[in-house]
Every structure is written in structure tokens, then in C-alpha cells.
Write an enzyme that holds these catalytic residues in place. Structure first.
Site, PDB file in Angstrom:
ATOM      1  N   GLU A   1       0.862  -1.330  -0.211  1.00  0.00           N
ATOM      2  CA  GLU A   1      -0.017   0.019  -0.043  1.00  0.00           C
ATOM      3  C   GLU A   1       0.980   1.397  -0.172  1.00  0.00           C
ATOM      4  O   GLU A   1       2.089   1.244   0.615  1.00  0.00           O
ATOM      5  CB  GLU A   1      -0.845   0.054   1.286  1.00  0.00           C
ATOM      6  CG  GLU A   1      -0.214   0.001   2.668  1.00  0.00           C
ATOM      7  CD  GLU A   1      -0.976   0.431   3.715  1.00  0.00           C
ATOM      8  OE1 GLU A   1      -1.275   1.595   3.694  1.00  0.00           O
ATOM      9  OE2 GLU A   1      -1.524  -0.410   4.504  1.00  0.00           O
TER      10      GLU A   1
ATOM     11  N   LYS B   1      -4.953  -3.392  15.059  1.00  0.00           N
ATOM     12  CA  LYS B   1      -4.391  -2.374  16.291  1.00  0.00           C
ATOM     13  C   LYS B   1      -5.288  -2.746  17.741  1.00  0.00           C
ATOM     14  O   LYS B   1      -6.313  -3.324  17.420  1.00  0.00           O
ATOM     15  CB  LYS B   1      -4.552  -0.906  15.769  1.00  0.00           C
ATOM     16  CG  LYS B   1      -3.517  -0.509  14.902  1.00  0.00           C
ATOM     17  CD  LYS B   1      -3.659   0.624  14.524  1.00  0.00           C
ATOM     18  CE  LYS B   1      -2.339   1.368  13.498  1.00  0.00           C
ATOM     19  NZ  LYS B   1      -2.673   0.714  12.172  1.00  0.00           N
TER      20      LYS B   1
END
Length: 313
Positions: A26, A160
Site C-alpha cells: 500500500e 491495532k
């Protein structure tokens, strides 16, 4: 989407034509991740370690009304300069192209682009998932849908810590996404090793994982295959310290009226503060470790797997 122009770098085009291993990346982490110059340092470190494994890096981004696969030094400069490129998720790809803007791809956009462009395997440090306040907000990352609907192998350090990792794991199971730990039996929490969500499938062998992933992509499932890599003990942050920071920041966010996408930045700033900015160093190190693991898996895939992707484009 198949009528959208795709521009490959010469290196990526050569790799596709010859069945060489390619690893999709990305560009959002380069444009909107770490501050300059750490973002460039991380990009260069990842590029170097991917190449050292005999794999071709393929950064995904959008410019000149084209999807671009593979970046030149000029492209890297474009993606890091001000004004910053817009952040592009899967739903934004078409509009970004139509408007002729420069787009930095998130995980969801990159996964979609990789399938479209014949890039079989993609690596990112952290994925989105189910938010802890899901019952109130119904907030689930588009990353999960893209993994379930695209024939792409995804390698990641999990999600996360401030997300609901057990629920994220359940959603992936409901979507039929195989989740395999590479050297870990627990769903990693980005720069934390522990989450309390254990994996049913794990292996230490990159060839075994590569074989399973390729088999799923080619014959079994309608969507992708997720491989999780936990941070090493040397770079991981203390789980309890981060969890306490997350809980405090979520309480503060609620009392201050912070909602939606703004919560992510709010919590990340709190973690930075609580760890004396060690989280930024960990972010860098996790990304490098994940791309190293992903490159090992990519080079373990057979050339026919990469050549077959060209035939199906």
C-alpha cells in the site's frame, strides 16, 4: 473496473511476464503514515528487504487517471510531497481516477487493486477490524470485506490494539476467510504480541503456508487468505501498557465527543504519548518484519501461481 488503465513499472511487468515473485504494497503508509523522513526510511528499508528475498516490490497508487503498480523515484517523491495525495480506500478508487487526483492506497484499496492487476500477494502492517463500540456505531473496516471477496493473499501483523480483536476474528470466520499464524498461535495486535484471541491454524514453515494459500486461492475459496505475523519480542510494545492507554483514550474520546474515523488518530496519539513515542519506532519495525515474512512466503509460491494470474487478468 477491467477497462480502467493499469500502468505497470517495467520491473513489475517483467516479473509478471516471467512468473517472478511479486509483493504488493500500500502507499498510504508512505504518504500518511510516519512523518518525514521516517516514512522514506521505512519505505527504503522495506524495499531493500523485499529485494534481498528475491522478490519484486509493487507499490500500488493512483495518478494521471491510472492505477499504478510499481513506483519510480519520481513517484515516491510525488507520494510524499505536499500537498499530500488523498487517502483512497476501495470505495474511493473509481472517483479518484475520474477526478484525476493522486491517490495513496489503503489496505482495502490495495487488496482490490492487487486482484485486478494480477498481483497475488499483498503485505500491510496493520488491518482494520471491528471497533469496540460496534453495538453503537456498526463500525467495521472495509478491509475485512475486501479480504473475503478478493482472491489475494494478505500478510499482516493483525489489527491495532484499540479494535475488538476477538470480534474481528469471528467476523473473518463468518466471512469464510482462512486465518493462519506464521510463527504465532495468537491473533497479533499490530505492535503487541497478545490479544486473547487464539488461532486454530498456525505454522512455522513458509512453504507450507504458501502451498495452503495458493491452493485456497486457486481451487477452494471465493476470496482471500490471511496470514498473520506477530512482532518479535525485541520490538513488541508491552501489552498491558498499550491496553491501559487504549482504555483511557477511549473514555476521553467519548467524553470529548470524538466519533467515527477521528477516534483512530485520537487513540494513536494517546498511545504515542503513553509509550514516549516508542510506538512510532515499533510501527517502523513491525512493517519491516511483516514485509520480510511476506517476501519469504512470496518466494515460496511456485512460478506457475504468478504466471496463472497473468492469464486471468
Amino acid at each position: 473496473m477491467h477497462n480502467v488503465p493499469i500502468e505497470y513499472s517495467d520491473e513489475v511487468q517483467n516479473a509478471l511476464s516471467n512468473g517472478l515473485p511479486i509483493l504488493g504494497l500500500e502507499s498510504n503508509v508512505l504518504s500518511h503514515g510516519l512523518p518525514y523522513p521516517r516514512n522514506l526510511e521505512m519505505f527504503n528499508a522495506c524495499d531493500e528487504i523485499i529485494r534481498s528475498n528475491g522478490v519484486v516490490p509493487a507499490l500500488t497508487f493512483i495518478r494521471d487517471k491510472r492505477i499504478c503498480i510499481g513506483a519510480s523515484p519520481k513517484d515516491v517523491e510525488l507520494l510524499t510531497d505536499d500537498p499530500k495525495p488523498i487517502k483512497v480506500s476501495a470505495r474511493d478508487i473509481a472517483l479518484c481516477i475520474a477526478q484525476g487526483k493522486v491517490g495513496a492506497t489503503t489496505a482495502s484499496a490495495s487488496i482490490a487493486i492487487c486482484e485486478l492487476a494480477g498481483i497475488r500477494i499483498f503485505s500491510t502492517a496493520g488491518l482494520g477490524g471491528v471497533h469496540r463500540d460496534f453495538s453503537e456505531t456498526l463500525d467495521v473496516s472495509a478491509d475485512l470485506h475486501e479480504i473475503s471477496s478478493r482472491k489475494t493473499i494478505v500478510v499482516s501483523a493483525g489489527v491495532k490494539k484499540f479494535l475488538d480483536i476477538p470480534k474481528t476474528s469471528e467476523v473473518l470466520e463468518s466471512l469464510g476467510v482462512p486465518v493462519v499464524g506464521f510463527g504465532t498461535s495468537e491473533f497479533p495486535a499490530f505492535y503487541c504480541r497478545k490479544s486473547g484471541a487464539f488461532l486454530e491454524s498456525f505454522s512455522q514453515d513458509p512453504i507450507e503456508i504458501a502451498t495452503a494459500a495458493a491452493t485456497h486461492i486457486e481451487t477452494v475459496g471465493p476470496g482471500g487468505f490471511l496470514i498473520l505475523v506477530a512482532p518479535s519480542k525485541e520490538i513488541a510494545l508491552d501489552d498491558e501498557l498499550v491496553e491501559k492507554a487504549v482504555q483511557r483514550s477511549l473514555i476521553n474520546a467519548s467524553s470529548q465527543g470524538v466519533r467515527g474515523k477521528a477516534i483512530t488518530k485520537f487513540v494513536m496519539r494517546a498511545i504515542d504519548s503513553e509509550t514516549d513515542n516508542r510506538s512510532q519506532t515499533a510501527n517502523f519495525d513491525v512493517m519491516v518484519e511483516v514485509v520480510n515474512a511476506a517476501a519469504q512466503i512470496a518466494r515460496s509460491l511456485k512460478p506457475e501461481f504468478f504466471l496463472d494470474s497473468v492469464a486471468k487478468k
